[in-house]
Design a protein around this motif. Structure first.
Motif, PDB file in Angstrom:
ATOM      1  N   GLY A 143       0.813  -1.218   0.000  1.00 35.87           N
ATOM      2  CA  GLY A 143       0.000   0.000   0.000  1.00 35.87           C
ATOM      3  C   GLY A 143       0.843   1.264   0.000  1.00 35.87           C
ATOM      4  O   GLY A 143       0.530   2.228  -0.697  1.00 35.87           O
ATOM      5  N   LEU A 144       1.924   1.267   0.772  1.00 36.83           N
ATOM      6  CA  LEU A 144       2.828   2.417   0.796  1.00 36.83           C
ATOM      7  C   LEU A 144       3.381   2.679  -0.594  1.00 36.83           C
ATOM      8  O   LEU A 144       3.345   3.808  -1.092  1.00 36.83           O
ATOM      9  N   HIS A 145       3.896   1.645  -1.225  1.00 32.53           N
ATOM     10  CA  HIS A 145       4.492   1.823  -2.551  1.00 32.53           C
ATOM     11  C   HIS A 145       3.450   2.257  -3.583  1.00 32.53           C
ATOM     12  O   HIS A 145       3.715   3.127  -4.407  1.00 32.53           O
ATOM     13  N   ALA A 146       2.255   1.688  -3.524  1.00 36.36           N
ATOM     14  CA  ALA A 146       1.196   2.099  -4.451  1.00 36.36           C
ATOM     15  C   ALA A 146       0.851   3.572  -4.243  1.00 36.36           C
ATOM     16  O   ALA A 146       0.688   4.329  -5.207  1.00 36.36           O
ATOM     17  N   ALA A 147       0.776   4.009  -2.984  1.00 33.42           N
ATOM     18  CA  ALA A 147       0.457   5.403  -2.681  1.00 33.42           C
ATOM     19  C   ALA A 147       1.544   6.356  -3.166  1.00 33.42           C
ATOM     20  O   ALA A 147       1.278   7.533  -3.400  1.00 33.42           O
ATOM     21  N   CYS A 148       2.751   5.840  -3.343  1.00 30.72           N
ATOM     22  CA  CYS A 148       3.880   6.663  -3.800  1.00 30.72           C
ATOM     23  C   CYS A 148       4.164   6.462  -5.286  1.00 30.72           C
ATOM     24  O   CYS A 148       5.254   6.798  -5.763  1.00 30.72           O
ATOM     25  N   GLY A 149       3.189   5.928  -6.021  1.00 26.41           N
ATOM     26  CA  GLY A 149       3.307   5.865  -7.478  1.00 26.41           C
ATOM     27  C   GLY A 149       3.889   4.597  -8.051  1.00 26.41           C
ATOM     28  O   GLY A 149       4.132   4.518  -9.258  1.00 26.41           O
ATOM     29  N   PHE A 150       4.109   3.576  -7.240  1.00 27.57           N
ATOM     30  CA  PHE A 150       4.620   2.298  -7.745  1.00 27.57           C
ATOM     31  C   PHE A 150       3.472   1.465  -8.298  1.00 27.57           C
ATOM     32  O   PHE A 150       2.360   1.506  -7.790  1.00 27.57           O
ATOM     33  N   ARG A 151       3.781   0.695  -9.344  1.00 30.70           N
ATOM     34  CA  ARG A 151       2.802  -0.203  -9.951  1.00 30.70           C
ATOM     35  C   ARG A 151       3.289  -1.639  -9.796  1.00 30.70           C
ATOM     36  O   ARG A 151       4.502  -1.893  -9.797  1.00 30.70           O
ATOM     37  N   PRO A 152       2.350  -2.588  -9.734  1.00 32.88           N
ATOM     38  CA  PRO A 152       2.773  -3.994  -9.690  1.00 32.88           C
ATOM     39  C   PRO A 152       3.580  -4.340 -10.935  1.00 32.88           C
ATOM     40  O   PRO A 152       3.247  -3.915 -12.044  1.00 32.88           O
ATOM     41  N   ALA A 153       4.661  -5.070 -10.752  1.00 29.24           N
ATOM     42  CA  ALA A 153       5.508  -5.467 -11.876  1.00 29.24           C
ATOM     43  C   ALA A 153       5.706  -6.970 -11.947  1.00 29.24           C
ATOM     44  O   ALA A 153       6.207  -7.475 -12.943  1.00 29.24           O
TER      45      ALA A 153
END
Length: 189
Positions: A143-153
């Motif tokens: 959730g942290l990474h998604a909130a900071c603009g990361f996408r599943p890879a």
């Protein structure tokens, strides 16, 4: 130094700053807790403070950021960016690590660390950041990474074995700056 207002009630704002040598014992203790109790790290034996100091020195020697967050004078978390891989073609791609004190989870510390880390890496000319997250059940980090603009890879099922069970590695990524839309300038140090 960056002051970030908390997303949840905290007695004082979160202070994010470059790490210092005197932070290493607290960093080592925080990391040891995660190694012993969680799957964010696939290490099974916590490294001592001398080893954590060596690792930090390696990051800093490459000109990469190693940040800490303080709240009310205590270490609340730390984050750094390291090389994703050592082969030369990966030179514009970094991997991030973020660790938050268990008592400070879900209070804005992770975001307070990760957003400046991303900005520093963008300003240095890097083009992509990778998160390798231990455990597909690690919803806090995902959730942290998604909130900071990361996408599943990607997902590496059962990539690690810890605590008597197989643990997935979740891969997330985000572009830095122009990402792969334009040819890179050489990384500025």
């Amino acid at each position: 130094m960056t002051r970030v207002p908390s997303l949840s009630p905290l007695p004082h704002p979160i202070l994010v700053r470059p790490s210092r040598d005197e932070d290493v014992p607290a960093i080592a203790a925080l990391y040891a807790h995660h190694v012993r109790t969680g799957t964010a790290s696939f290490e099974e034996v916590p490294p001592d403070a001398a080893e954590m100091a060596r690792r930090r020195a390696d990051i800093l020697a490459r000109g990469l950021p190693y940040l800490v967050a303080e709240c009310d004078g205590a270490l609340a978390g730390y984050a750094y960016a390291g090389l994703y891989r050592t082969r030369s073609a990966y030179r514009f791609t970094l991997e991030n690590s973020v660790y938050v004190d268990a008592g400070m989870a879900r209070r804005g510390v992770g975001r307070a660390l990760l957003m400046p880390l991303i900005g520093i890496c963008e300003a240095a000319g890097y083009r992509r950041m990778i998160a390798v997250i231990g455990g597909s059940d690690n919803q806090g980090s995902i959730g942290l990474h998604a909130a900071c603009g990361f996408r599943p890879a990607g997902l590496l099922p059962g990539a690690g074995f810890k605590f008597g069970r197989w643990i997935d590695s979740v891969l997330m990524e985000r572009p830095l700056g122009a990402g792969n839309e334009t040819p890179p300038e050489e990384v500025r140090g």
